[in-house]
Design an enzyme around this catalytic site. Structure first.
Site, PDB file in Angstrom:
ATOM      1  CG  ASP A  93      -0.542  27.778  22.293  1.00  0.00           C
ATOM      2  OD1 ASP A  93      -0.234  27.020  23.230  1.00  0.00           O
ATOM      3  OD2 ASP A  93       0.050  28.861  22.081  1.00  0.00           O
ATOM      4  CB  THR A 141      11.071  38.857  17.052  1.00  0.00           C
ATOM      5  OG1 THR A 141      11.046  38.080  18.263  1.00  0.00           O
ATOM      6  CG2 THR A 141      11.187  40.331  17.405  1.00  0.00           C
ATOM      7  CG  ASP A 173      -3.036  28.718  25.007  1.00  0.00           C
ATOM      8  OD1 ASP A 173      -2.484  28.992  26.083  1.00  0.00           O
ATOM      9  OD2 ASP A 173      -3.151  29.527  24.070  1.00  0.00           O
TER      10      ASP A 173
END
Length: 212
Positions: free
Chosen positions: A203, A111, A206
């Site tokens: 990211d 989502t 990360d």
């Protein structure tokens, strides 16, 4: 880029120089973490420009004099877990007396909406000016939810500080919270189909924690 009220893009040469290496795919985890912290320190300098001052009398080795100190303003830094943690030490370099809260949100990959899993704010948050921290402002969902959570505790004011923002995130955040000042180092082109900023830096969580 469309101009938005209360959005400040910090184009200082030192920030832009460090941002180039932050984006680079060849920058390793340790250097990436250091760069995030250093950029946060430089951004903190600008984001606290409006702190009020008051006069105080001190004695130098030569004589007594009247000079200025911050007028009792209390700050709190609230990183959005987990990537926001990478900015905290850099902010505390300039304001070591600030308290630190934490808000845990993760993005549902289907989502793209944030899900809250942790919330711990300083007990005197209502007496403090809050700066919410997250390296990336992508869709804006996490930032909007984190600010909504902080607002429940009625702090004196809220600012949002990120390193890279997407136009979509800026629009969503400024429409949801028009009273919140947004500070960023760059506004990129936009988002890809997965909600990541382009050109961005990947990211941030990360890359900060080496979990790529």
């Amino acid at each position: 880029m469309q101009k938005y009220e209360n959005v400040f893009v910090m184009d200082h040469p030192l920030i832009q120089h460090k941002l180039t290496f932050l984006r680079d795919i060849h920058t390793g985890t340790m250097q990436f973490r250091e760069l995030v912290s250093e950029i946060a320190t430089l951004m903190c300098y600008e984001a606290t420009r409006d702190l009020p001052l008051m006069e105080t009398e001190i004695e130098t080795p030569m004589q007594k004099t009247v000079t200025q100190v911050i007028a009792g303003r209390k700050l709190a830094f609230v990183p959005i877990l987990r990537a926001g943690l990478g900015m905290v030490d850099g902010m505390l370099q300039l304001v070591p007396s600030a308290k630190v809260g934490h808000i845990g949100l993760y993005r549902d990959h289907e989502t793209l909406k944030p899900v809250e899993y942790y919330n711990k704010l300083p007990p005197d948050i209502e007496e403090r000016d809050v700066i919410v921290l997250d390296p990336m402002l992508a869709t804006g969902g996490s930032a909007m939810d984190a600010i909504t959570i902080v607002k429940r505790s009625h702090p004196k004011s809220i600012k949002f500080l990120c390193i890279i923002a997407a136009p979509e995130g800026i629009q969503a955040l400024t429409e949801a919270h028009p009273d919140v000042h947004v500070y960023c180092a760059a506004v990129d082109k936009g988002l890809n189909e997965n909600g990541y900023i382009l050109p961005g830096l990947g990211d941030a969580g990360d890359r900060i924690f080496g979990t790529i």
